[in-house]
Design a protein around this motif. Sequence first.
Motif, PDB file in Angstrom:
ATOM      1  N   ARG A 102       0.847  -1.198   0.000  1.00 62.05           N
ATOM      2  CA  ARG A 102       0.000   0.000   0.000  1.00 62.05           C
ATOM      3  C   ARG A 102       0.884   1.250   0.000  1.00 62.05           C
ATOM      4  O   ARG A 102       2.090   1.182   0.182  1.00 62.05           O
ATOM      5  CB  ARG A 102      -0.926  -0.013   1.216  1.00 62.05           C
ATOM      6  CG  ARG A 102      -1.922  -1.185   1.114  1.00 62.05           C
ATOM      7  CD  ARG A 102      -2.881  -1.274   2.255  1.00 62.05           C
ATOM      8  NE  ARG A 102      -3.741  -0.090   2.359  1.00 62.05           N
ATOM      9  CZ  ARG A 102      -4.450   0.199   3.440  1.00 62.05           C
ATOM     10  NH1 ARG A 102      -4.416  -0.601   4.498  1.00 62.05           N
ATOM     11  NH2 ARG A 102      -5.211   1.265   3.483  1.00 62.05           N
ATOM     12  N   THR A 103       0.266   2.402  -0.172  1.00 58.75           N
ATOM     13  CA  THR A 103       1.025   3.644  -0.296  1.00 58.75           C
ATOM     14  C   THR A 103       1.254   4.309   1.057  1.00 58.75           C
ATOM     15  O   THR A 103       0.520   4.067   2.022  1.00 58.75           O
ATOM     16  CB  THR A 103       0.294   4.651  -1.203  1.00 58.75           C
ATOM     17  OG1 THR A 103      -0.930   5.020  -0.576  1.00 58.75           O
ATOM     18  CG2 THR A 103       0.065   4.087  -2.601  1.00 58.75           C
ATOM     19  N   LEU A 104       2.257   5.182   1.078  1.00 53.51           N
ATOM     20  CA  LEU A 104       2.544   5.973   2.267  1.00 53.51           C
ATOM     21  C   LEU A 104       1.325   6.801   2.660  1.00 53.51           C
ATOM     22  O   LEU A 104       0.954   6.867   3.830  1.00 53.51           O
ATOM     23  CB  LEU A 104       3.750   6.892   2.009  1.00 53.51           C
ATOM     24  CG  LEU A 104       4.043   7.978   3.040  1.00 53.51           C
ATOM     25  CD1 LEU A 104       4.334   7.383   4.408  1.00 53.51           C
ATOM     26  CD2 LEU A 104       5.208   8.836   2.589  1.00 53.51           C
ATOM     27  N   ARG A 108      -1.584   7.518   6.516  1.00 54.38           N
ATOM     28  CA  ARG A 108      -1.899   8.777   7.205  1.00 54.38           C
ATOM     29  C   ARG A 108      -1.060   8.887   8.480  1.00 54.38           C
ATOM     30  O   ARG A 108      -1.507   9.405   9.498  1.00 54.38           O
ATOM     31  CB  ARG A 108      -3.396   8.867   7.511  1.00 54.38           C
ATOM     32  CG  ARG A 108      -4.242   8.878   6.227  1.00 54.38           C
ATOM     33  CD  ARG A 108      -5.736   9.061   6.466  1.00 54.38           C
ATOM     34  NE  ARG A 108      -6.036  10.259   7.227  1.00 54.38           N
ATOM     35  CZ  ARG A 108      -6.678  10.253   8.422  1.00 54.38           C
ATOM     36  NH1 ARG A 108      -7.092   9.121   8.949  1.00 54.38           N
ATOM     37  NH2 ARG A 108      -6.912  11.369   9.058  1.00 54.38           N
ATOM     38  N   ALA A 109       0.167   8.374   8.421  1.00 49.19           N
ATOM     39  CA  ALA A 109       1.043   8.283   9.592  1.00 49.19           C
ATOM     40  C   ALA A 109       1.274   9.638  10.251  1.00 49.19           C
ATOM     41  O   ALA A 109       1.137   9.768  11.464  1.00 49.19           O
ATOM     42  CB  ALA A 109       2.374   7.646   9.217  1.00 49.19           C
ATOM     43  N   SER A 116       7.033  11.410  11.267  1.00 52.10           N
ATOM     44  CA  SER A 116       7.190  11.407   9.809  1.00 52.10           C
ATOM     45  C   SER A 116       8.034  10.246   9.325  1.00 52.10           C
ATOM     46  O   SER A 116       9.050   9.919   9.927  1.00 52.10           O
ATOM     47  CB  SER A 116       7.855  12.707   9.349  1.00 52.10           C
ATOM     48  OG  SER A 116       7.043  13.805   9.640  1.00 52.10           O
ATOM     49  N   ILE A 117       7.603   9.655   8.217  1.00 51.19           N
ATOM     50  CA  ILE A 117       8.409   8.645   7.528  1.00 51.19           C
ATOM     51  C   ILE A 117       9.266   9.441   6.551  1.00 51.19           C
ATOM     52  O   ILE A 117       8.767   9.967   5.558  1.00 51.19           O
ATOM     53  CB  ILE A 117       7.518   7.609   6.806  1.00 51.19           C
ATOM     54  CG1 ILE A 117       6.668   6.863   7.844  1.00 51.19           C
ATOM     55  CG2 ILE A 117       8.371   6.647   5.981  1.00 51.19           C
ATOM     56  CD1 ILE A 117       5.600   5.966   7.262  1.00 51.19           C
ATOM     57  N   VAL A 118      10.566   9.576   6.886  1.00 52.35           N
ATOM     58  CA  VAL A 118      11.436  10.475   6.130  1.00 52.35           C
ATOM     59  C   VAL A 118      12.235   9.774   5.038  1.00 52.35           C
ATOM     60  O   VAL A 118      12.792  10.435   4.163  1.00 52.35           O
ATOM     61  CB  VAL A 118      12.389  11.248   7.062  1.00 52.35           C
ATOM     62  CG1 VAL A 118      11.608  12.130   8.019  1.00 52.35           C
ATOM     63  CG2 VAL A 118      13.306  10.309   7.831  1.00 52.35           C
ATOM     64  N   PHE A 134       4.109   6.836  -2.777  1.00 53.33           N
ATOM     65  CA  PHE A 134       5.160   5.819  -2.687  1.00 53.33           C
ATOM     66  C   PHE A 134       4.551   4.532  -2.129  1.00 53.33           C
ATOM     67  O   PHE A 134       3.896   4.543  -1.101  1.00 53.33           O
ATOM     68  CB  PHE A 134       6.308   6.291  -1.783  1.00 53.33           C
ATOM     69  CG  PHE A 134       7.453   5.327  -1.737  1.00 53.33           C
ATOM     70  CD1 PHE A 134       8.503   5.437  -2.635  1.00 53.33           C
ATOM     71  CD2 PHE A 134       7.482   4.286  -0.815  1.00 53.33           C
ATOM     72  CE1 PHE A 134       9.564   4.535  -2.613  1.00 53.33           C
ATOM     73  CE2 PHE A 134       8.528   3.383  -0.777  1.00 53.33           C
ATOM     74  CZ  PHE A 134       9.572   3.501  -1.677  1.00 53.33           C
ATOM     75  N   ARG A 135       4.780   3.411  -2.834  1.00 51.20           N
ATOM     76  CA  ARG A 135       4.187   2.131  -2.446  1.00 51.20           C
ATOM     77  C   ARG A 135       5.214   1.305  -1.665  1.00 51.20           C
ATOM     78  O   ARG A 135       6.305   1.041  -2.137  1.00 51.20           O
ATOM     79  CB  ARG A 135       3.726   1.376  -3.695  1.00 51.20           C
ATOM     80  CG  ARG A 135       2.852   0.174  -3.397  1.00 51.20           C
ATOM     81  CD  ARG A 135       2.130  -0.325  -4.646  1.00 51.20           C
ATOM     82  NE  ARG A 135       1.239   0.647  -5.249  1.00 51.20           N
ATOM     83  CZ  ARG A 135       0.002   0.946  -4.821  1.00 51.20           C
ATOM     84  NH1 ARG A 135      -0.480   0.310  -3.768  1.00 51.20           N
ATOM     85  NH2 ARG A 135      -0.731   1.842  -5.433  1.00 51.20           N
ATOM     86  N   PHE A 136       4.841   0.899  -0.452  1.00 51.49           N
ATOM     87  CA  PHE A 136       5.704   0.074   0.380  1.00 51.49           C
ATOM     88  C   PHE A 136       5.752  -1.349  -0.158  1.00 51.49           C
ATOM     89  O   PHE A 136       4.762  -1.858  -0.670  1.00 51.49           O
ATOM     90  CB  PHE A 136       5.202   0.017   1.829  1.00 51.49           C
ATOM     91  CG  PHE A 136       5.198   1.342   2.528  1.00 51.49           C
ATOM     92  CD1 PHE A 136       6.293   2.194   2.462  1.00 51.49           C
ATOM     93  CD2 PHE A 136       4.106   1.745   3.268  1.00 51.49           C
ATOM     94  CE1 PHE A 136       6.290   3.412   3.113  1.00 51.49           C
ATOM     95  CE2 PHE A 136       4.092   2.958   3.922  1.00 51.49           C
ATOM     96  CZ  PHE A 136       5.189   3.798   3.847  1.00 51.49           C
TER      97      PHE A 136
END
Length: 161
Positions: A102-104, A108-109, A116-118, A134-136
């Motif tokens: 799924r995407t970043l 909704r982190a 933040s996912i940096v 961005f897809r994990f």
Amino acid sequence: MEPTAHVSRTALPGVGTRYDLNTEAGAHLSVVLHQDGRRILAFHDPEDDDSCKVAAPLAPHEATALGELLTPDPIGHLHQHIEIDLVTEHIAVTTRSPYAGRTLGATRARTRTGASIVAVLRRTAAFPSPAPDFRFALGDTLVVVGTREGVDAVAELITGG
């Protein structure tokens, strides 16, 4: 604009290198860097370059400590007024994660946790500042920055815990 200091350099064959500085206050000091790593800090008579008033040999750890004391910290003044309590942690995307594939943006982190996912580390590549689309992938490692509570909340969110 800050004035710049002029440091002259003199090779000392068989010994090392001598660095000299004349200060705005009229003092003349030098540092002799020996080939074996020893350093000597010396103060000279400004009228007679060869007349040493005082010399202090410095062990490598002492030279490092003196250098740190003399090197200005461009953000040091901020630490006097603001305490920043940020942590950085690496969080793996495993088979348990509800966000593998799924995407970043779907996480909704930042909105949910304040952290933040940096960056995302994937095998031998790094993806700094990933966009919401961005897809994990399974096996990704997320670099997360935030408060301890926020980073822990992202870890729980990503790991499905």
